[in-house]
Design an enzyme around this catalytic site. Sequence first.
Site, PDB file in Angstrom:
ATOM      1  N   ALA A 190      -6.894   4.276   4.474  1.00  0.00           N
ATOM      2  CA  ALA A 190      -5.448   4.501   5.083  1.00  0.00           C
ATOM      3  C   ALA A 190      -4.594   3.376   5.308  1.00  0.00           C
ATOM      4  O   ALA A 190      -5.156   2.383   5.774  1.00  0.00           O
ATOM      5  CB  ALA A 190      -5.862   5.497   6.179  1.00  0.00           C
ATOM      6  N   ASP A 191      -3.318   3.716   4.961  1.00  0.00           N
ATOM      7  CA  ASP A 191      -2.334   2.672   5.559  1.00  0.00           C
ATOM      8  C   ASP A 191      -1.791   3.273   6.737  1.00  0.00           C
ATOM      9  O   ASP A 191      -2.221   4.105   7.492  1.00  0.00           O
ATOM     10  CB  ASP A 191      -1.261   2.173   4.528  1.00  0.00           C
ATOM     11  CG  ASP A 191      -0.489   3.581   4.087  1.00  0.00           C
ATOM     12  OD1 ASP A 191      -0.427   4.494   4.957  1.00  0.00           O
ATOM     13  OD2 ASP A 191       0.323   3.400   3.328  1.00  0.00           O
TER      14      ASP A 191
END
Lengths: 78, 417
Positions: free
Chosen positions: A35-36
């Site tokens: 995930a960013d």
Amino acid sequence: MSEIAEKVKAIIIDKLGVEESEVTPEASFTNDLGADSLDTVELIMEFEKEFNVSIPDDQAENIATVGQAISYLEEHAK
Amino acid sequence: MELKRVVVTGLGALTPIGSTVSEYWNGLSNGVSGAAPITRFDASKFKTQFACEVKGYVPENYFDRKEARKMDLFTQFAMIVADEAVQDANLVEGSFNPDRVGVIWGSGIGGLRTFQEECVNFANGDGTPRFNPFFIPKMIADISAGQISIKYGFRGPNFVTVSACASATNAIIDSFNYIRLGMADVIVTGGSEAAVTEAGIGGFNALKALSERNDSPETASRPFDKDRDGFVLGEGAGALIVEEYEHAKARGAKIYAEIIGGGMSADAYHITAPHPEGLGALNVMKNVLRDANIRPEEVDYINVHGTSTPLGDISEAKAIETVFGDHAYNLNISSTKSMTGHLLGAAGAIEAIASILAMQNSLVPPTINHFTDDESFNPRLNFTFNKAQEREVRVALSNTFGFGGHNTSVLFRQFKD
């Protein structure tokens, strides 16, 4: 596994496009599940919507792993 | 300073009549219509219930699910055609300096479906703002150029031009200018649009811009026909790899055509109606001929804007007669929108490709759906009605005009060393 835990895992699998086997309690959204920063915001929003809670920003910062999300929601979900 | 020569070395297309460049050309040369009932939403309450959609589009055929979810359809289309063009141009690592490769894209509207969905979600809620963090970066029109640069690591000039239906031609002209000025070696240009949504169809319907020929979608886009009643909304994308000639030569690239001129003008008249005498269209064609320093007689083919609206087609035809004089009657003219529908900000990209492919194949794609002559047009004008015509095309002109009174033209010439 609790109903809440099942739902949390399903949301993570859907939003992050990961395999169920990767979604372990220790798994970190950013380090392990790809995930960013925007994905993380989206996850928190999905939790809020699914469990009808409002997660303040300072508490959202402490939800970095699958397990932390489950225990926060088990405590706060209505 | 001496201007550099600019050539086209790669093409990509995803259109309502073909999902690759070769399929697109097949559709164009055979006079295929891309119009059909709308599948993207329930259009039963809309005045117009058909459009030119990309056929059989499944995002998962091109992207993994997570990737697709973060891109509006117009950006997905952009990525697909950019990839086809990059492969076609054989832009392999090591054959270019990534700091000198730009992306200049065109989109008239950007992520309309994303915008619509997020606003509807908010309106359906209790007033609590629950906007998705990807809302803005999915919706903004410039994200298409950003996403292409991220995928390939192209770190040169990067932006998106917005001039409604002239957007992609503005992008091509900007790319041509930056390269001839020596500011980049290669630019990925073109445009994409995906506005077949409730807001898109409803909005253009309210403007009375769309054909309402629901009983015969495939004959609805009929530019220059007496019974034309508006344009048919299309969706899709086109990409061109534009490159400095010496750079292309040094890496042994195949060359499709040379870009020899770009023209721009404004009507300064009305937000949506064209100037009745075609003043802006006339000026833009004069400008492009002057920029290329060629005589009107050198042009063989004009791919016109020709959207199939009652007024627009007339003013463009008038302008062609004024600019080209007697040569107007020797030209082949065609509106490929009769087949593809109107791709708005992507129109200039797929029509530039049509013009280049006409040159490559010595075949002018037709203006299909001609049934009845309209006395508004001089019968000596050759609109290439209904069937493609064989012709050597040495120089092709592509016109696109946008709401707001933006006019753009670009000239392509067969490449000769």
